[in-house]
Design a protein around this motif. Sequence first.
Motif, mmCIF file in Angstrom:
data_model
loop_
_atom_site.group_PDB
_atom_site.id
_atom_site.type_symbol
_atom_site.label_atom_id
_atom_site.label_comp_id
_atom_site.label_asym_id
_atom_site.label_seq_id
_atom_site.Cartn_x
_atom_site.Cartn_y
_atom_site.Cartn_z
ATOM 1 N N ILE A 50 8.200 4.966 -0.038
ATOM 2 C CA ILE A 50 8.692 4.576 1.284
ATOM 3 C C ILE A 50 7.604 3.724 1.948
ATOM 4 N N ILE A 51 7.922 2.462 2.188
ATOM 5 C CA ILE A 51 6.976 1.527 2.794
ATOM 6 C C ILE A 51 7.126 1.526 4.313
ATOM 7 N N ASP A 52 8.352 1.659 4.784
ATOM 8 C CA ASP A 52 8.636 1.631 6.215
ATOM 9 C C ASP A 52 9.905 2.436 6.443
ATOM 10 N N GLY A 72 5.676 -1.046 -4.151
ATOM 11 C CA GLY A 72 5.081 -0.865 -2.836
ATOM 12 C C GLY A 72 3.726 -1.523 -2.661
ATOM 13 N N GLN A 73 3.221 -2.200 -3.681
ATOM 14 C CA GLN A 73 1.888 -2.806 -3.615
ATOM 15 C C GLN A 73 1.894 -4.284 -3.261
ATOM 16 N N GLN A 113 15.149 3.884 -0.604
ATOM 17 C CA GLN A 113 16.045 4.980 -0.945
ATOM 18 C C GLN A 113 17.511 4.557 -0.938
ATOM 19 N N THR A 114 17.794 3.292 -0.665
ATOM 20 C CA THR A 114 19.168 2.795 -0.584
ATOM 21 C C THR A 114 19.918 2.944 -1.907
ATOM 22 N N ASN A 133 5.214 9.875 6.900
ATOM 23 C CA ASN A 133 4.143 8.983 7.331
ATOM 24 C C ASN A 133 4.154 7.772 6.431
ATOM 25 N N VAL A 134 4.585 6.643 6.962
ATOM 26 C CA VAL A 134 4.698 5.437 6.145
ATOM 27 C C VAL A 134 3.452 4.592 6.310
#
Length: 137
Positions: A50-52, A72-73, A113-114, A133-134
């Motif tokens: 989860i990035i945001d 996510g990187q 997560q979509t 906590n993103v």
Amino acid sequence: MLKMLQIRKFNKLPTVSAFRHYASSKSGDDLIPKNVINSPVVTHQPNGPIIDNKPYKIALKAGKIYSWCMCGQSKSQPLCDGTHKYVPFKIKERPVRFQVEKDGEYWICMCRQTKHRPFCDGTHKEKHIQEKNVRFF
């Protein structure tokens, strides 16, 4: 271009009215754009980090192939910049390739997560995602 993408993210935070389209039908699925590329990676790859906890609005062009970052990187979130290829990181997630049917602005999922990869389907509204906590990129 990298700086422009990062600046645009903070200038275009979604508002409550931006998410109303998800509530206008019983499932909301008929309003979510479809990925023109049909690939097993789109549905069989596990969710990324989860990035945001809100989506990102981005202008996309029809016919162009995009890569949605799953590791996510990437420094050019939500799109892949190839960071997953850097061997010392030992990243297993691979980007999801996608195309859109027509030019326009689209909401791209940042919680990863979509069920309609890479397009936001409102999953980020779930309590466990909102409480997470993103790490903002």
